[in-house]
Design an enzyme around this catalytic site. Sequence first.
Site, PDB file in Angstrom:
ATOM      1  N   ARG A 215      -9.247 -22.853 -19.107  1.00  0.00           N
ATOM      2  CA  ARG A 215      -8.125 -21.913 -19.208  1.00  0.00           C
ATOM      3  C   ARG A 215      -8.589 -20.460 -19.349  1.00  0.00           C
ATOM      4  NH1 ARG A 215      -4.514 -25.317 -23.672  1.00  0.00           N
ATOM      5  NH2 ARG A 215      -4.362 -27.262 -22.459  1.00  0.00           N
TER       6      ARG A 215
ATOM      7  N   CYS B  87      -2.723  -7.365  -5.327  1.00  0.00           N
ATOM      8  CA  CYS B  87      -3.275  -8.127  -4.205  1.00  0.00           C
ATOM      9  C   CYS B  87      -4.286  -9.146  -4.722  1.00  0.00           C
ATOM     10  CB  CYS B  87      -3.930  -7.185  -3.200  1.00  0.00           C
ATOM     11  SG  CYS B  87      -2.773  -6.060  -2.395  1.00  0.00           S
TER      12      CYS B  87
ATOM     13  N   HIS C  56     -18.384   3.311  -0.852  1.00  0.00           N
ATOM     14  CA  HIS C  56     -18.350   4.389  -1.842  1.00  0.00           C
ATOM     15  C   HIS C  56     -18.399   3.761  -3.224  1.00  0.00           C
ATOM     16  CE1 HIS C  56     -16.435   8.052  -3.836  1.00  0.00           C
ATOM     17  NE2 HIS C  56     -17.541   8.487  -3.269  1.00  0.00           N
TER      18      HIS C  56
ATOM     19  N   ILE D  37      -6.615  -8.475   9.318  1.00  0.00           N
ATOM     20  CA  ILE D  37      -7.164  -7.235   9.860  1.00  0.00           C
ATOM     21  C   ILE D  37      -5.998  -6.457  10.439  1.00  0.00           C
ATOM     22  CG2 ILE D  37      -8.682  -6.198  11.589  1.00  0.00           C
ATOM     23  CD1 ILE D  37     -10.348  -8.806  11.481  1.00  0.00           C
TER      24      ILE D  37
ATOM     25  N   ASP E 213      -6.805  -7.153   2.781  1.00  0.00           N
ATOM     26  CA  ASP E 213      -7.102  -6.200   3.856  1.00  0.00           C
ATOM     27  C   ASP E 213      -8.607  -6.272   4.090  1.00  0.00           C
ATOM     28  OD1 ASP E 213      -7.745  -3.971   5.376  1.00  0.00           O
ATOM     29  OD2 ASP E 213      -6.729  -2.523   4.078  1.00  0.00           O
TER      30      ASP E 213
ATOM     31  N   ALA F  45      -3.229   1.412   5.257  1.00  0.00           N
ATOM     32  CA  ALA F  45      -1.816   1.092   5.494  1.00  0.00           C
ATOM     33  C   ALA F  45      -1.096   1.107   4.152  1.00  0.00           C
ATOM     34  CB  ALA F  45      -1.680  -0.271   6.167  1.00  0.00           C
TER      35      ALA F  45
END
Length: 264
Positions: free
Chosen positions: A127, A146, A51, A208, A169, A263
């Site tokens: 940097r 994440c 999407h 997974i 994920d 999840a």
Amino acid sequence: MKQYLDLLDRVLTEGIEKGDRTGTGTISVFGHQMRFNLDEGFPCLTTKKLHLKSIIYELLWFLKGDTNVKYLQDHGVRIWNEWADETGDLGHIYGYQWRSWPTYDGGFIDQISEAVDAIKHNPDSRRIIVSAWNVGDLDHMNLPPCHAFFQFYVANGRLSLQLYQRSADIFLGVPFNIASYALLLQMMAQVTGLQAGDFIHTLGDAHIYLNHLEQVKLQLSREPRPLPQMKINPDVKNIFDFQFEDFELVNYDPHPHIAGKVAV
């Protein structure tokens, strides 16, 4: 994209079953790297349809420094709804850290602006880093980042970007992350007068979820198709001036979408 399918196959083959924060359960490996040369096409997954609207609006939302889902919802994007509070706020997540990293003296650092300036005026710097992982602010985030930090590298007129993602994920999140940071790389290259080079994606806990195993196997059964190209409005010269209409993905011919539960 062979790099992504190889990752799926590696986790299915070598992955260790582990528990996780959500209670869903995962199989995972620790440490994996993928490299995408943007000269070979825009790395938008073809073994299932993505999407793209959500990917673009989310990136623009980050770059605005926004942390409330209203902007996303106003544009039909719901990918952050599960983590928002009753007012739609998500706390000091990506956009806040990218654009308003708090300093000890009460000020703020706009990391994106500083990165653009460094790429233009100090391209050999080691940097040129943007971090969302602010240890002192984690308790003020509805979901700790994440994709934690990324670094730019300039050589031979090309701009490359390496992302470190602590938690990946693979079925749902990683395809979005690949496309999002590849797009950010193209945008940053354009506004700094460089060519987009490589996007390097380094993963920590690459997993997974157990309720995605059948979807992953279906995806692995599909033959990858040629990558599309991302066209960007060449008139935009400021990283904060991009609008959704400035992007066009051409020659995207993916296999059908594969649904999977997030999840939380």
